[in-house]
Design a protein around this motif. Structure first.
Motif, PDB file in Angstrom:
ATOM      1  N   LYS A 140     -25.809 -17.945 -17.350  1.00 49.40           N
ATOM      2  CA  LYS A 140     -25.558 -16.753 -16.533  1.00 49.40           C
ATOM      3  C   LYS A 140     -24.317 -16.000 -17.002  1.00 49.40           C
ATOM      4  O   LYS A 140     -24.313 -14.770 -17.074  1.00 49.40           O
ATOM      5  N   LYS A 141     -23.262 -16.725 -17.357  1.00 49.84           N
ATOM      6  CA  LYS A 141     -22.006 -16.085 -17.748  1.00 49.84           C
ATOM      7  C   LYS A 141     -22.139 -15.258 -19.026  1.00 49.84           C
ATOM      8  O   LYS A 141     -21.301 -14.388 -19.303  1.00 49.84           O
ATOM      9  N   SER A 142     -23.202 -15.529 -19.815  1.00 49.63           N
ATOM     10  CA  SER A 142     -23.343 -14.879 -21.120  1.00 49.63           C
ATOM     11  C   SER A 142     -24.538 -13.943 -21.219  1.00 49.63           C
ATOM     12  O   SER A 142     -24.765 -13.359 -22.274  1.00 49.63           O
ATOM     13  N   LYS A 143     -25.304 -13.799 -20.144  1.00 49.94           N
ATOM     14  CA  LYS A 143     -26.529 -13.014 -20.244  1.00 49.94           C
ATOM     15  C   LYS A 143     -26.284 -11.542 -20.548  1.00 49.94           C
ATOM     16  O   LYS A 143     -27.150 -10.866 -21.108  1.00 49.94           O
ATOM     17  N   MET A 144     -25.113 -11.029 -20.189  1.00 49.86           N
ATOM     18  CA  MET A 144     -24.840  -9.608 -20.404  1.00 49.86           C
ATOM     19  C   MET A 144     -23.759  -9.378 -21.456  1.00 49.86           C
ATOM     20  O   MET A 144     -23.070  -8.346 -21.460  1.00 49.86           O
ATOM     21  N   VAL A 145     -23.630 -10.313 -22.385  1.00 48.86           N
ATOM     22  CA  VAL A 145     -22.701 -10.097 -23.503  1.00 48.86           C
ATOM     23  C   VAL A 145     -23.299  -9.045 -24.438  1.00 48.86           C
ATOM     24  O   VAL A 145     -24.488  -8.733 -24.395  1.00 48.86           O
ATOM     25  N   ASP A 146     -22.457  -8.501 -25.299  1.00 47.34           N
ATOM     26  CA  ASP A 146     -22.942  -7.533 -26.284  1.00 47.34           C
ATOM     27  C   ASP A 146     -23.906  -8.212 -27.255  1.00 47.34           C
ATOM     28  O   ASP A 146     -23.697  -9.372 -27.640  1.00 47.34           O
ATOM     29  N   PRO A 147     -24.953  -7.501 -27.691  1.00 45.39           N
ATOM     30  CA  PRO A 147     -25.855  -8.060 -28.698  1.00 45.39           C
ATOM     31  C   PRO A 147     -25.086  -8.422 -29.969  1.00 45.39           C
ATOM     32  O   PRO A 147     -24.099  -7.775 -30.317  1.00 45.39           O
ATOM     33  N   ASN A 148     -25.587  -9.444 -30.637  1.00 47.35           N
ATOM     34  CA  ASN A 148     -24.893  -9.932 -31.828  1.00 47.35           C
ATOM     35  C   ASN A 148     -25.902 -10.692 -32.680  1.00 47.35           C
ATOM     36  O   ASN A 148     -26.940 -11.130 -32.188  1.00 47.35           O
ATOM     37  N   GLN A 149     -25.599 -10.837 -33.952  1.00 44.79           N
ATOM     38  CA  GLN A 149     -26.459 -11.665 -34.789  1.00 44.79           C
ATOM     39  C   GLN A 149     -25.697 -12.185 -35.995  1.00 44.79           C
ATOM     40  O   GLN A 149     -24.625 -11.684 -36.343  1.00 44.79           O
ATOM     41  N   MET A 150     -26.287 -13.208 -36.615  1.00 43.77           N
ATOM     42  CA  MET A 150     -25.727 -13.743 -37.846  1.00 43.77           C
ATOM     43  C   MET A 150     -26.861 -14.307 -38.683  1.00 43.77           C
ATOM     44  O   MET A 150     -27.938 -14.633 -38.169  1.00 43.77           O
ATOM     45  N   MET A 151     -26.618 -14.411 -39.980  1.00 44.00           N
ATOM     46  CA  MET A 151     -27.610 -14.951 -40.890  1.00 44.00           C
ATOM     47  C   MET A 151     -27.088 -16.239 -41.505  1.00 44.00           C
ATOM     48  O   MET A 151     -25.939 -16.314 -41.962  1.00 44.00           O
TER      49      MET A 151
END
Length: 344
Positions: A140-151
Motif C-alpha cells: 500500500k505504501k508504494s502503490k502510488m510511487v512514480d513509475p520506474n524501470q530498470m534493465m
C-alpha cells in the motif's frame, strides 16, 4: 514431504499465483520469418490466442504483441529466454531487449506501455519467442510511487550450473545456493533495502536428463512457493512424486523442508519458481489495475480517463524499432544504455 497442490497450466494462459505475486504467464510462440516490416500473417478469427496454435498474435495486428495499455499499483517483471521485445511507454522510455534480458518495471501511480514482438529473423528458421511475465504486488505504501524501470542485461544476470553440469539455474531475483541475483528495482517488495526480509525469489531451472537440484527451505514460514513445470516430461519431487508436464505445484509450507527436483526423463525439463513472503494486504483488481480497495480501482479508471497517465508520446500505438536496431534502453533525460557487446 510437505503438502502441495498440483494444477494444470497452458502456454499463453495466466497461471495461478500466491501472495505476493498477482499473475504469471508463459509465452512460447514459433513465428514464421518476418517480412520487410517484421510482420507475420494474421490468423483467422478466434485463433490468435489458441493453445494449439504454433503462434499467437495477441493484441497485435500484423506485428504480434501488446500495443499501448495502462497499469497501476504493481510491478511487471519480464523474463526473456528467446526472442526480442520492443518496449515504449508514457514516460518516454523505450527499449529493445530479449534473449535472456530481464525488464523490471514499477507501474506505481500509473504508466501506459506497449510490448511488441518484432519478427527480425528472415531465415526459414523463423522467430522463436519464449518469455515469462510476472506481476509482483506493491505494498500500500508504494502503490502510488512514480513509475520506474530498470534493465538487467543477460550478460550480467546471475546464472550457475550444478557440479555435474546437468542443471543450469538462472537467478532472476533473490538467491539460490549462495548465488545472488542483481538488485531489484527501488520500490519493489523484493528490494531488501526498502522492504527487508521479504524472501522474494524468482528462479528459472533447466535440468538435463539425469540432472537434479535441491531447493532450500524458505526463509520465512509466511513465504509462499509455486513451481511451474513448463517444459519436459518427467519431473520428480523428492524421489516420490511425479509431476505431470505443464503443471503448477503449490507448496503449503515450504519452510519445513528442502525439495529435490529430478529429471528422470529423456527431455530437458524447464521450471519457473516464484517465492516470497506474503504481503497480507487486501487486493482489489480489475484488468490492468491492482489496488487495495474497489474505490481505489474506480479512482484509477477515472485518473486514466482524465490524464492517460501522462499521455502517449509515440506516433503508433504498436511501436516497433528498425530491424537493424540492437538491444538498448532509453529513458527520458538519461543517456541511452546499451548491453555489453554480444551477437544477438
Amino acid at each position: 514431504m510437505s503438502k502441495f497442490t498440483i494444477r494444470s497450466i497452458a502456454a499463453a494462459r495466466p497461471m495461478e499465483t500466491q501472495d505476493p505475486f498477482l499473475f504469471a504467464v508463459y509465452h512460447k510462440d514459433h513465428y514464421p520469418a518476418g517480412d520487410d516490416q517484421m510482420q507475420a500473417p494474421r490468423r483467422g478469427n478466434g485463433s490468435d490466442w489458441s493453445e494449439g496454435a504454433s503462434y499467437r498474435m495477441y493484441h497485435g495486428d500484423r506485428v504480434p504483441g501488446f500495443p499501448q495499455h495502462p497499469h497501476r499499483g504493481f510491478e511487471t517483471i519480464t523474463c526473456t529466454i528467446e526472442g526480442l521485445i520492443d518496449h515504449t511507454d508514457s514516460t518516454g522510455c523505450a527499449g529493445r531487449y530479449g534473449n535472456g534480458d530481464l525488464q523490471w518495471m514499477t507501474a506505481g501511480k500509473g504508466v501506459v506501455h506497449g510490448e511488441m514482438l518484432p519478427l527480425i529473423n528472415q531465415t526459414p528458421d523463423g522467430n522463436v519467442i519464449k518469455w515469462f511475465q510476472i506481476w509482483l504486488n506493491l505494498p500500500k505504501k508504494s502503490k502510488m510511487v512514480d513509475p520506474n524501470q530498470m534493465m538487467h542485461w543477460a550478460e550480467k544476470i546471475t546464472k550457475f550450473t550444478t557440479p555435474d553440469s546437468l542443471t543450469t539455474a538462472t537467478v532472476w531475483a533473490g538467491s539460490l545456493n549462495g548465488h545472488k541475483a542483481l538488485p531489484p528495482i527501488r520500490d519493489s517488495w523484493a528490494n531488501e533495502e526498502t522492504n527487508p526480509g521479504n524472501d522474494v525469489n524468482i528462479w528459472f531451472l533447466q535440468i538435463q536428463p539425469g540432472g537434479s537440484i535441491t531447493l532450500p527451505k524458505t526463509a520465512s514460514s509466511r513465504s509462499t512457493r509455486s513451481l511451474y513445470f513448463v517444459e519436459g516430461t518427467a519431473l520428480t519431487l523428492n524421489g516420490v512424486t511425479k509431476v505431470p508436464d505443464l503443471s503448477q505445484v503449490e507448496f503449503s509450507d515450504p519452510s519445513q523442508e528442502e525439495v529435490l527436483l529430478e529429471n528422470l526423463g529423456p527431455k530437458l525439463v524447464e521450471v519457473l519458481v516464484l517465492q516470497g513472503r506474503k504481503m497480507g494486504e487486501p487486493v482489489a483488481k480489475h484488468g490492468p489495475f491492482v489496488m487495495n480497495t474497489q474505490q481505489e480501482i474506480m479512482q484509477a479508471f477515472n485518473d486514466y480517463r482524465t490524464t492517460q497517465f501522462g499521455g502517449w508520446p509515440w506516433p503508433e500505438d504498436a511501436m516497433v524499432f528498425p530491424r537493424e536496431k540492437g538491444r538498448f534502453l532509453a529513458m527520458k533525460g538519461v543517456a541511452e544504455e546499451l548491453p555489453p557487446k554480444r551477437d544477438d
